[in-house]
Design a protein around this motif. Sequence first.
Motif, short mmCIF file in Angstrom:
data_model
loop_
_atom_site.label_atom_id
_atom_site.label_comp_id
_atom_site.label_asym_id
_atom_site.label_seq_id
_atom_site.Cartn_x
_atom_site.Cartn_y
_atom_site.Cartn_z
N LEU A 326 0.82 -1.20 0.00
CA LEU A 326 0.00 0.00 0.00
C LEU A 326 0.86 1.26 0.00
O LEU A 326 2.03 1.24 0.38
N ASN A 327 0.22 2.37 -0.40
CA ASN A 327 0.90 3.65 -0.38
C ASN A 327 1.03 4.15 1.05
O ASN A 327 0.39 3.64 1.96
N GLU A 334 -6.04 2.98 -3.03
CA GLU A 334 -7.07 2.54 -3.96
C GLU A 334 -6.87 1.07 -4.26
O GLU A 334 -5.76 0.60 -4.46
N GLY A 335 -7.95 0.35 -4.30
CA GLY A 335 -7.90 -1.06 -4.65
C GLY A 335 -8.91 -1.38 -5.73
O GLY A 335 -9.65 -0.50 -6.18
N ASP A 348 -16.77 -3.54 -10.90
CA ASP A 348 -15.68 -3.31 -9.95
C ASP A 348 -16.25 -2.79 -8.65
O ASP A 348 -17.04 -1.84 -8.65
N ASN A 349 -15.86 -3.42 -7.56
CA ASN A 349 -16.13 -2.87 -6.23
C ASN A 349 -17.60 -2.56 -5.96
O ASN A 349 -17.97 -1.42 -5.69
N ILE A 350 -18.46 -3.55 -6.07
CA ILE A 350 -19.84 -3.37 -5.63
C ILE A 350 -19.85 -3.42 -4.11
O ILE A 350 -19.61 -4.46 -3.50
N LEU A 361 -8.02 -3.47 -1.13
CA LEU A 361 -7.33 -4.63 -1.68
C LEU A 361 -7.57 -4.75 -3.18
O LEU A 361 -8.36 -4.01 -3.77
N LYS A 362 -6.89 -5.72 -3.78
CA LYS A 362 -7.11 -6.07 -5.17
C LYS A 362 -7.48 -7.54 -5.21
O LYS A 362 -6.91 -8.35 -4.48
#
Length: 699
Positions: A326-327, A334-335, A348-350, A361-362
């Motif tokens: 992570l930053n 942001e993931g 993406d990301n519901i 996360l990813k």
Amino acid sequence: MTNEHGSLSINSENIFPIIKKWLYSDHDIFFRELISNGSDAITKLKKLELMGEVNLPEDNKYKIDVIVNPEEKTLKFIDNGLGMTAEEVKEYINQIAFSGAADFLNKYKDKANEEQIIGHFGLGFYSAFMVADKVTIDTLSWQEGATSVHWESEGGTEFAMEEGDREDRGTEITLYLNEDSYEFANEYRAKEVIQKYCSFMPIEIYFKNANAPAEEAEESEESEETDNGEDNVIDASVDEEGNVSEQEEGKEDSHNQEEKKKGPKKPEPVNNTTPLWTKHPNDCTEEEYKAFYRNVFFDYKEPLFWIHLNMDYPFNLKGILYFPKLNTEYDTLEGTIKLYSNQVFIADNIKEVIPEFLMLLKGTIDCPDLPLNVSRSALQNDGFVKKISDYITKKVADKLSCMYKVERENYEKFWDDISPFIKFGCLKDEKFRDKIKDFIIFKNLEGKYVTLPDYVKASRKNGTEDASADKVEAAEIKEAAETKETAETKEADKKETEEKDVIYYVTNEQQQSQYINMFKQESIDALILTHNIDQPFITQLEQQEKTYRFQRIDADITDSFKENENDEETLKAENDKLTELFRKILNKEKLEVKVMKLKNDKVSSMITLSEESRRMQDMMKMYNMYGMDPGMLGSNETLVLNANNKLVQYIFDYGEAEHVPMICEQLYDLAMLSHKPLEPEAMTKFITRSNEIMMVLAK
């Protein structure tokens, strides 16, 4: 008026424009819908084959072809699945929202499961009219004796059907794109959309540009002629030592010859039909996990670790969650969590499915049981979704707790990267916090990782806890007196303070280095909390764990740093004189000055700010309340002068000397620099004054 009962009538002229314009928010989604329909047709045929309902050739290979034609501005979607009879075209195409998938499942409900059937609503085909002026269907059913059907429609509200000329089983859909949608006939744009929606479709997808030049196999033919005994030209050369070497022109290394013999490269599918999440975790290697991460998220920094989700009951859910590096700033985290249903991309990301803190996360999650709306672009409100979210939260907490217990070394190695994620999760999700709170660690001044109970235990052992409690108690009593609190309130506050364990922390190791050195000299520990999320996190900890009180190391001077003050009258006299002197020189009438005898005589001056005041100022900054006076919310910074320091003693003894004002200003700025950055104007004066002091020393 008579009572009437009946069915509502809906005209396609009225409903069709709504479907075209409002059902799908993204026009490129027609790729997903039409390819999904082809996948469904093949999946149904596969199930019929397994049930013995149909016999297919041994060399049968299921596939979907997508062909773009940039010149003619057309798109073709071809599958070799079930195909349709004329009656089925009337039923599934001519009747809007009649689901062929639902009909198939109902017909074979005792023999087939529905896990791999994608469509359920029967509206996907009509997405073609969002981008096409004209759509045609050529289809031939799998049933023996079936006749091919040709269907076409312009605008979508009227159609024409007739016998077709298709000879192969399956369906071919052709889109004649409208002027606003020519981009989808571009090879690269089409591939981009297919990659977006269909990267992991369970049926192989092959892409072709109809206008691309045909590949020729001339090289292969030439290679064969050479092997059949034709003469080769011999090229001889002599090296420096006089050795003769012969080289046959036209012959290259064996690898190149083999490549020539193979001829044109065989087409390869543009999708991966068996993504990593469909496999059992025991069958996946570390390199496969990393390669999948790189290919899906285009992130070439290796993930820290991952969680493979694999659940069949009470709902079907598979997926992989990656913890990326992570930053450092919380507001830039942001993931991407890609949501799939039967390997078909949904969104993406519901956030209804993915807990908010997991958005950092990813990963990929495939859940066929999701209650999607008709456009498959959002979720229907369903309590089942909350269960999926809770399951994912539990799996993440279990993974982290397991790492803490079994892989402590790796856990500590990853901590700096994953701590913002864990702390964010604690702030946002109570269940997650309850599961993970015992496994939260902190780095101390020695660079070691400890839990809060470990820190408190060590502090008590070193004997600092009593001194800390005395300090807090004194501060609370003074504050109570200043605000004229009642005796009952003072007693209650005193009792509460005595019960708290004070936990010191650092927010900027460079800025607060002077305080850190003092703490180390007295063997007092502190925690490193340098991330933006740490402030709200420790506030929550104090609310949840009533025995903890966090205090930054520059909030006050603890008794551990002071000498026993026997001569209080002398110290008070020094305090009064220096307070008046510094207020006059610095032109700060409300400046609070405290004179103390510190053990370390090298320390001349320090700035302290009470924890309550500092947190209030932080809150003001957070909410952009810069116009308010910080003094309204509590005491300002206090200048602490060390009576044991020779420079401070000089000021006290020679207050009227020539250079005393310059020394006072320098002491104040030096103390402020170790507390927070100077304002631009103050920094300019500090640099100028430092040069003047060096000039005085040089003389």
